[in-house]
Design a protein around this motif. Structure first.
Motif, short mmCIF file in Angstrom:
data_model
loop_
_atom_site.label_atom_id
_atom_site.label_comp_id
_atom_site.label_asym_id
_atom_site.label_seq_id
_atom_site.Cartn_x
_atom_site.Cartn_y
_atom_site.Cartn_z
N LEU A 1 0.85 -1.21 0.00
CA LEU A 1 0.00 0.00 0.00
C LEU A 1 0.88 1.25 0.00
O LEU A 1 0.54 2.26 -0.61
N GLN A 2 2.03 1.14 0.67
CA GLN A 2 2.96 2.27 0.68
C GLN A 2 3.45 2.57 -0.73
O GLN A 2 3.46 3.71 -1.18
N GLU A 3 3.84 1.50 -1.44
CA GLU A 3 4.30 1.67 -2.82
C GLU A 3 3.19 2.21 -3.72
O GLU A 3 3.46 2.85 -4.74
N ALA A 4 1.94 1.94 -3.34
CA ALA A 4 0.80 2.45 -4.13
C ALA A 4 0.56 3.93 -3.88
O ALA A 4 -0.33 4.53 -4.49
N ALA B 1 -0.01 -5.33 4.75
CA ALA B 1 -0.11 -4.94 3.34
C ALA B 1 0.52 -3.57 3.11
O ALA B 1 0.95 -3.27 1.99
N PHE B 2 0.57 -2.77 4.15
CA PHE B 2 1.20 -1.44 4.00
C PHE B 2 2.68 -1.58 3.69
O PHE B 2 3.22 -0.92 2.80
N LYS B 3 3.33 -2.47 4.43
CA LYS B 3 4.78 -2.67 4.23
C LYS B 3 5.07 -3.63 3.06
O LYS B 3 6.13 -3.57 2.46
N ASN C 1 0.51 7.69 2.15
CA ASN C 1 1.42 8.29 3.12
C ASN C 1 1.31 7.59 4.48
O ASN C 1 0.20 7.32 4.95
N GLU C 2 2.44 7.27 5.11
CA GLU C 2 2.41 6.44 6.33
C GLU C 2 1.68 7.12 7.49
O GLU C 2 0.87 6.49 8.17
N ALA C 3 1.97 8.40 7.70
CA ALA C 3 1.32 9.10 8.83
C ALA C 3 -0.19 9.12 8.64
O ALA C 3 -0.96 8.85 9.58
N GLU C 4 -0.63 9.39 7.41
CA GLU C 4 -2.07 9.45 7.13
C GLU C 4 -2.69 8.06 7.28
O GLU C 4 -3.80 7.92 7.82
N PHE C 5 -1.96 7.06 6.81
CA PHE C 5 -2.42 5.67 6.93
C PHE C 5 -2.67 5.31 8.39
O PHE C 5 -3.72 4.79 8.76
N THR D 1 -10.71 2.97 9.30
CA THR D 1 -10.81 2.19 8.06
C THR D 1 -11.06 0.71 8.39
O THR D 1 -11.89 0.05 7.74
N ALA D 2 -10.36 0.20 9.41
CA ALA D 2 -10.52 -1.20 9.79
C ALA D 2 -11.94 -1.46 10.32
O ALA D 2 -12.56 -2.48 9.98
N ALA D 3 -12.44 -0.53 11.12
CA ALA D 3 -13.80 -0.70 11.67
C ALA D 3 -14.82 -0.71 10.53
O ALA D 3 -15.75 -1.54 10.53
N ASN D 4 -14.63 0.17 9.55
CA ASN D 4 -15.54 0.21 8.40
C ASN D 4 -15.47 -1.08 7.58
O ASN D 4 -16.48 -1.59 7.11
N ALA D 5 -14.24 -1.59 7.40
CA ALA D 5 -14.06 -2.82 6.61
C ALA D 5 -14.77 -4.00 7.29
O ALA D 5 -15.38 -4.84 6.62
#
Ligand code: FE
Length: 387
Positions: A338-341, A384-386, A344-348, A355-359
């Motif tokens: 997801l980072q490569e996509a 997935a971020f890393k 931004n890490e801070a925003e993530f 986001t997790a609660a919504n998912a």
């Protein structure tokens, strides 16, 4: 009780668009997207074939990607004025999704979106019109599914209305590979990996069945073999054709077996950070397989063995499937994380909990083979971020 519901007719093969000339009716509305169907001549061909069938034709064009509530209501008004007995959607998933929703409000003008977003809350259709869908991309399979996604841009988070009802399953799907030459390579990649995710999630779904499993397996095999070829050479019509059938088979599987948390998580991270749907799925898929393996390694093992990369040991076979998905992703230009996509890490990290609660609340979560809690979803997002 389970069921298996699909369009009455699925017409496929190069040149199958000409089936439109055999439709019986008086008036047809053709719904299409931006410019590619026009540019490649398929819009004119569609209109000409319907005229040949003896119909008067009106075109609704310019349906945008992630179609809006306004586009749908406006299209329904055009239909109410013209009174078609056929709605013919030609283009990508967005054009077909928008046309499905227009169809609902054409037949039931008194309804609004809040009335129809309850799952399976759409009243009977076909009092006024039948529906034919002709996809130009090889991914969403909207031509065979009971789903449509419409976006409300007037809400703060651009709320997506997922419509789910077998009433909006098209009557006729025309799966003509000729139309897919209009796809540029990145669209071929994104839609192709979306189809792979549909097939894998349908196969391991808690609602899978003997009716959906063979279709899901065949779709998975075809995508692994032909997506790299269709991506590398958009004029390879054999690869284009196999991918077009693969996504349709995957669609038939998932419209009956449903999906899992790859889609739950892709829907929410995609909306939050503007990542294309297929790309979000593809990045998340290996991590979700690793998470689900605790309860579903036998089914993942079956997939790996079916596509010829298996090991008699389910855990090892699952590892090989994960490696194969990652390899396919890199072959078709999908970012490894997801980072490569571009997130931004801070925003993530700031938005992770929400986001997790919504998912977790997404309708696709219910059929996932392992029941997650919110901390599981957060952990998968982080992995997935890393990458
Ligand atoms: Fe999808």
């Amino acid at each position: 009780m389970q069921w298996f519901r699909i369009p009455k007719d699925i017409v496929f093969g190069a040149g199958s668009l000409s089936y439109l000339a055999e439709l019986q009716g008086k008036k047809a509305v053709v719904v299409t997207g931006g410019s590619s169907m026009k540019k490649f001549g398929f819009l004119q061909k569609t209109v000409d074939l319907l005229v040949k069938a003896g119909m008067e034709v009106q075109v609704i064009d310019g349906v945008e990607p992630d179609p809006s509530v306004k586009t749908v209501y406006d299209g329904a008004k055009v239909m109410q004025a013209f009174q078609p007995d056929w709605i013919v959607a030609v283009g990508g998933g967005s054009a077909i999704d928008a046309a499905k929703a227009m169809w609902v409000f054409y037949e039931h003008p008194q309804l609004t979106f809040p009335d129809i977003i309850k799952p399976f809350g759409i009243p009977k259709l076909r009092g006024k019109a039948n529906f034919a869908a002709i996809p130009s991309t090889s991914g969403t399979a909207s031509e065979v599914t009971c789903a449509s996604v419409i976006t409300d841009y007037d809400t703060p988070n651009k709320l997506k209305y997922p419509l789910l009802s077998y009433e909006i399953t098209p009557d006729i799907a025309i799966v003509d590979p000729d139309l897919t030459v209009s796809m540029p390579p990145h669209v071929t990649a994104h839609t192709g990996v979306d189809a792979l995710t549909h097939a894998i999630e349908a196969y391991v779904s808690t609602n899978s069945s003997h009716f959906t499993n063979p279709l899901a397996l065949e779709a998975i095999k075809l995508v692994f073999e032909y997506l790299p070829k269709a991506y590398a050479n958009g004029r390879d019509m054999e690869a284009r054709g196999k991918m077009h059938y693969a996504q349709c088979l995957a669609g038939i599987a998932f419209t009956n077996a449903f999906l899992g948390i790859v889609h739950s998580m892709a829907h929410k991270i995609g909306a939050q950070f503007s990542i294309p749907h297929g790309e979000a799925n593809a990045i998340l898929l290996p991590h979700v397989i690793a998470y689900n393996a605790k309860t579903a390694s036998k089914t993942y093992g079956e997939i790996a063995r079916y596509i010829g990369i298996g090991d008699p040991d389910d855990a090892k076979a699952t590892e090989r499937l994960i490696a194969a998905v990652k390899q396919l992703n890199s072959q078709v230009g999908i970012p490894a994380s997801l980072q490569e996509a571009g997130i931004n890490e801070a925003e993530f990290l700031t938005k992770l909990a929400e986001t997790a609660a919504n998912a977790l609340e997404d309708p696709c979560t219910g059929c996932n083979p392992r029941t997650p809690d919110v901390s599981d979803i957060e952990a998968i997002y982080k992995a997935a971020f890393k990458g």
